[in-house]
Design an enzyme around this catalytic site. Structure first.
Site, PDB file in Angstrom:
ATOM      1  N   ASP A 252       0.815  -1.219   0.000  1.00  0.00           N
ATOM      2  CA  ASP A 252       0.000   0.000   0.000  1.00  0.00           C
ATOM      3  C   ASP A 252       0.847   1.267   0.000  1.00  0.00           C
ATOM      4  O   ASP A 252       2.009   1.274   0.424  1.00  0.00           O
ATOM      5  CB  ASP A 252      -0.873   0.047   1.268  1.00  0.00           C
ATOM      6  CG  ASP A 252      -1.993  -0.979   1.236  1.00  0.00           C
ATOM      7  OD1 ASP A 252      -1.998  -1.846   0.344  1.00  0.00           O
ATOM      8  OD2 ASP A 252      -2.861  -0.909   2.129  1.00  0.00           O
TER       9      ASP A 252
ATOM     10  N   HIS B 285       3.659  -2.489   2.970  1.00  0.00           N
ATOM     11  CA  HIS B 285       3.629  -1.138   2.400  1.00  0.00           C
ATOM     12  C   HIS B 285       4.895  -0.885   1.593  1.00  0.00           C
ATOM     13  O   HIS B 285       5.996  -1.154   2.091  1.00  0.00           O
ATOM     14  CB  HIS B 285       3.519  -0.083   3.511  1.00  0.00           C
ATOM     15  CG  HIS B 285       2.222  -0.143   4.261  1.00  0.00           C
ATOM     16  ND1 HIS B 285       1.971  -1.085   5.235  1.00  0.00           N
ATOM     17  CD2 HIS B 285       1.103   0.612   4.164  1.00  0.00           C
ATOM     18  CE1 HIS B 285       0.741  -0.908   5.706  1.00  0.00           C
ATOM     19  NE2 HIS B 285       0.184   0.115   5.080  1.00  0.00           N
TER      20      HIS B 285
END
Ligand SMILES: [Zn+2]
Length: 233
Positions: A51, A195
């Site tokens: 992400d 992430h």
């Protein structure tokens, strides 16, 4: 299983204050099958998700590691980052990774329906400049689920994708903690949250260098989220 996931989400919320809420706690959508946490299967397929990118350093580094092992993943991009680093978005696509919508600016505050719709459509427009097909997957910032988010996802024909394993890499834990979290919990069908958009000192690339070969050695296959959802069983 869901309550376990919920507890993990709640611990994330407690760790970061109001960053996210547990989907199970939102009135009216407790049993909503439109929210995907995982997809069990008997082929040992799992999905890595990243992400908040693209990020000028870490996305590149992560793509290099994925390429080294021939592994594909799903990137939930922030539109304004994709605007800033379009070459990275192009690289993700050319190397067979999937791109999902993570809004244009990643707002964590309460938005009106109109504001959230604008966030979703702006990100979609950004991604649309590079992909032939519109994105099919949406991950709300912070994993915050609301009835507004779910209604907009339905209106815009998105699947809402959360996760079943949270590495908490954004909190900069030791690499060994990230790898232990995954290796202790993993089972077929898991969606793993990581992430590529951590601003500095990301532990994620080093964790991946350990995790990917370890998971391959256990017989797991890495697929995109859409591939995971397309499978039967
Ligand atoms: Zn995010």
């Amino acid at each position: 299983m869901r309550s376990g996931i919920c507890q993990r989400l709640l611990s994330l919320c407690l760790a970061v204050g109001v960053m996210c809420s547990c989907p199970m706690s939102v009135a009216g959508i407790e049993e909503n099958e439109a929210i995907v946490y995982q997809r069990k299967n008997d082929r040992l397929d799992i999905a890595l998700t990243f992400d908040d990118g693209p990020h000028e350093r870490y996305t590149e580094e992560i793509l290099d590691i994925l390429a080294e092992y021939g592994v594909r993943a799903t990137f939930f991009v922030i539109g304004e980052n994709a605007d800033r680093y379009p070459a990275l978005l192009e690289r993700q696509l050319s190397e067979g990774h999937e791109i999902g919508n993570h809004t244009q600016t990643h707002p964590l505050r309460n938005l009106t329906r109109e504001q959230m719709e604008q966030e979703i459509t702006a990100c979609e427009t950004t991604i649309g400049e590079w992909v032939d097909k519109r994105p099919l997957l949406f991950r709300p910032p912070g994993g915050i689920i609301s009835q507004t988010v779910m209604a907009l996802a339905e209106d815009h024909r998105y699947r809402v994708i959360l996760w079943s394993i949270d590495t908490r890499d954004w909190a900069h834990p030791p690499v060994a903690q990230i790898t232990k979290t995954v290796l202790d919990q993993v089972s077929a069908g898991d969606i793993i949250l990581m992430h590529d958009g951590i601003k500095t000192d990301s532990p994620t690339p080093d964790a991946l260098r350990i995790l990917i070969p370890a998971l391959l050695a256990r017989g797991y296959h890495f697929v995109t989220v859409s591939e995971l959802l397309a499978e039967e069983g």
